[in-house]
Design a protein around this motif. Sequence first.
Motif, short mmCIF file in Angstrom:
data_model
loop_
_atom_site.label_atom_id
_atom_site.label_comp_id
_atom_site.label_asym_id
_atom_site.label_seq_id
_atom_site.Cartn_x
_atom_site.Cartn_y
_atom_site.Cartn_z
N GLU B 186 4.45 -8.63 2.36
CA GLU B 186 3.88 -8.21 3.63
C GLU B 186 3.58 -6.72 3.62
O GLU B 186 2.54 -6.28 4.10
CB GLU B 186 4.88 -8.48 4.76
N ILE B 187 4.53 -5.95 3.06
CA ILE B 187 4.35 -4.51 3.04
C ILE B 187 3.12 -4.16 2.20
O ILE B 187 2.29 -3.34 2.59
CB ILE B 187 5.61 -3.82 2.48
N ILE B 188 2.99 -4.84 1.06
CA ILE B 188 1.85 -4.54 0.20
C ILE B 188 0.53 -4.92 0.88
O ILE B 188 -0.44 -4.17 0.84
CB ILE B 188 2.00 -5.25 -1.16
N PHE B 189 0.52 -6.06 1.56
CA PHE B 189 -0.67 -6.44 2.33
C PHE B 189 -1.09 -5.28 3.22
O PHE B 189 -2.25 -4.91 3.29
CB PHE B 189 -0.36 -7.60 3.28
N TRP B 190 -0.10 -4.74 3.90
CA TRP B 190 -0.43 -3.73 4.88
C TRP B 190 -0.90 -2.45 4.21
O TRP B 190 -1.85 -1.82 4.64
CB TRP B 190 0.79 -3.46 5.77
N ILE B 191 -0.21 -2.06 3.14
CA ILE B 191 -0.56 -0.81 2.49
C ILE B 191 -1.96 -0.87 1.88
O ILE B 191 -2.69 0.10 1.86
CB ILE B 191 0.50 -0.45 1.42
N MET B 192 -2.35 -2.07 1.40
CA MET B 192 -3.68 -2.19 0.80
C MET B 192 -4.80 -1.96 1.82
O MET B 192 -5.89 -1.56 1.47
CB MET B 192 -3.85 -3.56 0.15
N GLY B 193 -4.53 -2.23 3.07
CA GLY B 193 -5.53 -1.99 4.10
C GLY B 193 -6.62 -3.04 4.11
O GLY B 193 -7.11 -3.44 3.07
N SER B 194 -6.97 -3.51 5.29
CA SER B 194 -8.00 -4.53 5.38
C SER B 194 -8.59 -4.52 6.79
O SER B 194 -7.93 -4.18 7.76
CB SER B 194 -7.38 -5.90 5.10
N LEU B 195 -9.87 -4.89 6.86
CA LEU B 195 -10.51 -4.92 8.17
C LEU B 195 -10.35 -6.29 8.84
O LEU B 195 -10.93 -6.54 9.89
CB LEU B 195 -12.00 -4.59 8.04
N SER B 261 -2.82 2.05 12.27
CA SER B 261 -1.87 1.00 12.66
C SER B 261 -2.54 -0.36 12.78
O SER B 261 -1.88 -1.38 12.70
CB SER B 261 -1.14 1.38 13.94
N VAL B 262 -3.86 -0.37 12.94
CA VAL B 262 -4.53 -1.68 13.01
C VAL B 262 -4.99 -2.15 11.63
O VAL B 262 -4.78 -3.31 11.27
CB VAL B 262 -5.74 -1.62 13.97
N THR B 263 -5.57 -1.25 10.84
CA THR B 263 -6.17 -1.72 9.58
C THR B 263 -5.35 -1.40 8.35
O THR B 263 -5.71 -1.81 7.26
CB THR B 263 -7.56 -1.08 9.37
N GLY B 264 -4.26 -0.66 8.49
CA GLY B 264 -3.56 -0.22 7.29
C GLY B 264 -4.26 0.99 6.70
O GLY B 264 -5.17 1.55 7.31
N ILE B 265 -3.84 1.36 5.49
CA ILE B 265 -4.35 2.60 4.92
C ILE B 265 -5.65 2.35 4.16
O ILE B 265 -5.65 1.70 3.12
CB ILE B 265 -3.28 3.23 4.01
N ILE B 266 -6.73 2.85 4.72
CA ILE B 266 -8.03 2.77 4.03
C ILE B 266 -8.40 4.19 3.66
O ILE B 266 -8.77 4.99 4.51
CB ILE B 266 -9.11 2.13 4.92
N GLY B 267 -8.25 4.50 2.40
CA GLY B 267 -8.36 5.88 1.96
C GLY B 267 -9.79 6.36 1.85
O GLY B 267 -10.74 5.59 1.94
N CYS B 303 -19.04 -0.80 2.62
CA CYS B 303 -17.98 -1.03 1.63
C CYS B 303 -17.32 -2.37 1.86
O CYS B 303 -17.00 -3.09 0.92
CB CYS B 303 -16.94 0.08 1.70
N ASP B 304 -17.11 -2.70 3.13
CA ASP B 304 -16.44 -3.97 3.42
C ASP B 304 -17.32 -5.14 3.01
O ASP B 304 -16.84 -6.14 2.47
CB ASP B 304 -16.09 -4.05 4.91
N ALA B 305 -18.63 -5.00 3.27
CA ALA B 305 -19.56 -6.07 2.86
C ALA B 305 -19.49 -6.27 1.35
O ALA B 305 -19.45 -7.39 0.86
CB ALA B 305 -20.97 -5.73 3.31
N LEU B 306 -19.44 -5.15 0.62
CA LEU B 306 -19.34 -5.25 -0.84
C LEU B 306 -18.02 -5.88 -1.25
O LEU B 306 -17.97 -6.75 -2.11
CB LEU B 306 -19.47 -3.86 -1.48
N GLY B 319 -10.27 -0.62 0.28
CA GLY B 319 -9.95 0.71 -0.24
C GLY B 319 -10.43 0.90 -1.68
O GLY B 319 -10.77 2.01 -2.08
N VAL B 320 -10.47 -0.19 -2.43
CA VAL B 320 -10.96 -0.11 -3.80
C VAL B 320 -12.41 0.35 -3.81
O VAL B 320 -12.81 1.25 -4.55
CB VAL B 320 -10.87 -1.51 -4.47
N ILE B 321 -13.20 -0.26 -2.93
CA ILE B 321 -14.63 0.06 -2.89
C ILE B 321 -14.87 1.46 -2.33
O ILE B 321 -15.64 2.23 -2.90
CB ILE B 321 -15.39 -0.97 -2.03
N THR B 322 -14.18 1.80 -1.23
CA THR B 322 -14.41 3.13 -0.65
C THR B 322 -14.11 4.20 -1.69
O THR B 322 -14.85 5.16 -1.82
CB THR B 322 -13.53 3.38 0.59
#
Lengths: 365, 344
Positions: B186-195, B261-267, B303-306, B319-322
């Motif tokens: 769960e923690i990793i899900f959150w840290i990866m960040g997602s829309l 807090s909503v999407t996690g960390i999107i760098g 980025c999200d579309a990609l 975050g990978v794409i950004t």
Amino acid sequence: MNLIFVALLFVVNLCPQRIISLGPVITEEIYLLEANDKLVGNTIYCKIPQDAQKKEKIGTIMEINIEKIVSLKPDVVLAIPLNNPKQLQKLKDMGINVINFSSPENFQQICEDFLKLGNIVGKEFESMETINQTAEKIDSICKKVENLSKPKVFIEVGANPLFTAPKHSFIHNLIELGGGINIGLGTKNGLYSREKVLKQNPDIIIIITMGVVGEEEKEVWQKYKTINAVKNNKIYVLDSYRYCSPTPVVFVEALEELVDIFHPEARPQRTEILNEETVCKLAADLANQECERIYGPRPFLPEHYKATFSDERWKWGQMDPAGIKGYSAEVSFKKDGTDKKVQVFFSTDRLNRTQRKGIKEKVVR
Amino acid sequence: MLQSDNMKSKLFRWSILVIVLIIILLVVSLLSLCIGSTGISFDKIVPLVLGDKSSIEHSIVFDIRLPRIILGFAVGSALSVAGVILQGLFRNPLVEPYTLGISGGAALGICLNIVLGMYKIMGVLSLPFVGFAGALIVILFVYFLSIKKGVMKIQELLLTGVMISFITSSLIMLIMAVSRVENLQEIIFWIMGSLEEPNWILIKSVLLISVMGIVIASFFAIDLNALALGEESAVHLGVNVEKTKKILFVLASLLTGFSVSVTGIIGFVGLVIPHFVRMFVGGDHRILIIASAVVGGTFLILCDALARTIISPLELPVGVITGIIGGIIFIYFLSKKRISLGGK
């Protein structure tokens, strides 16, 4: 309106015709129950049995593709705890029936999950029967090991950092049922230190990791000469498949494998049974199994090769470029039928191009 | 007279620019609405809007893709604006919304929530709230530590923030080391960040906050321009420096806290978009803020579309794409153009 909706839900619940599985173990169990014609999608990790790879893929376990799932119009989606809860929530919000399965901590929970699945896919009877059979097998194994001495076992499920099976895990359950003592019992999350292992001095070390890493780990342990397991050469590397998330059937297979390791004295004595004829039969069978797995056909017959006995091992077959239909096999095992080694070759496997060409012509002819 | 003519032409140029950017934003959004693992062609979208609401396509477009686009815009613009404000405030090109430990606070809050199993009792919705509470605590902590005798020390603020960021990330590692495997996931899900966010109310509130943030930040554009000359010069130009600094810091922090807090960390968005926009429009915050907001939103939607389609049906973390795309584009333009980083 509401009534229709409820009725609809009931019907859907009664017999879902389109199922999506979000976990390998669920996929495997669906095949076990022969409900695979209703399976319309699974994850890319669902590789067992082979047919499951042909089903539509909806992403990985951790990142499912919601769009793909919706477009497959499932009646029910079967989820495991490793799926992303946010994504499952999204599916539920869109009106899709999502059923969560637990991550089982012992055989009983594995069975409960299996029964639950049987109920969902409308195979209650089959699932009951499977469980009864496996439970019987487990009972008889437990009886067999009841009065034998209990070895101390350290089971390694991950290296760097060192992980073992804690109390609330089915692997611990396996060790107990198999008549062993799990020395990693006390940890909360499975994290363990090598020092502690040395101090507790296990009689047996079992390594459950993938391929090469397992062999490397074995070498690491062999440096610690004070451990009983090292002194007596009782370090085993096992295939991780059975110990990831087993179906009831696989659970019993794993248990049998462990009992074999824990109590070699309880192994059926096969030395006398193995005469040349049975050796040939067993060897041909093993070669056929391997050949079927790799290439498809089962070409070998017991009389194709002669069995020979040397260095305490039975040997059958040889690497032979012009073997049966181009296939040849090399099988060997100890005199009691353990420590099996099977190699199957197709004629062209280890030859250079000109040789290959010649053989091809031979085969065609 | 000359001054006002100059200003007029500037305003005209800026309006054109903003309109062009908004058109690009709309095009990208529409494109992103059309692509995904199930192909829905452009000419089908219009009948979908008008017609059958119960079809699978309708629900894919409006329940799956649209929320992500809206959230992408909201978070992309919020982070970009926060980045512009903070880079202007600190006169430091390396500052980004996550530098000050706000994301660390949110992450720590969410980790604690997961490990203590609070979300199992209070529902998944408690995650963003606890995350925001964590962010808020860090904001207040950093804020009050850096204020001495009513004066906000910018350098101290930065250092305290960086330290908090280190402390929280160590604490998160501690939690991860002692937590059970299921919680780790769960923690990793959150840290990866997602829309991916199931809750419409959360999506709408993030959108609201980020639009409000853009508007409020725009009011302070001139003050930010003055601050770029240095605090003393800003005082001489009649800016209430202390008040401005405090308001801007809190504003940027809230924008970051809400999105994270909503999407996690999107760098990457908050660091690079301001620089990127500055290359084209210059350092004037009057245009920089609004342009960054629109470009940031567009960038994240793209980025999200990609991320959704590149290896479909598998999905990559956005975050990978950004990181990859943003980094490459940025280095390319950096080598092409001579620019001044941060401030003017």
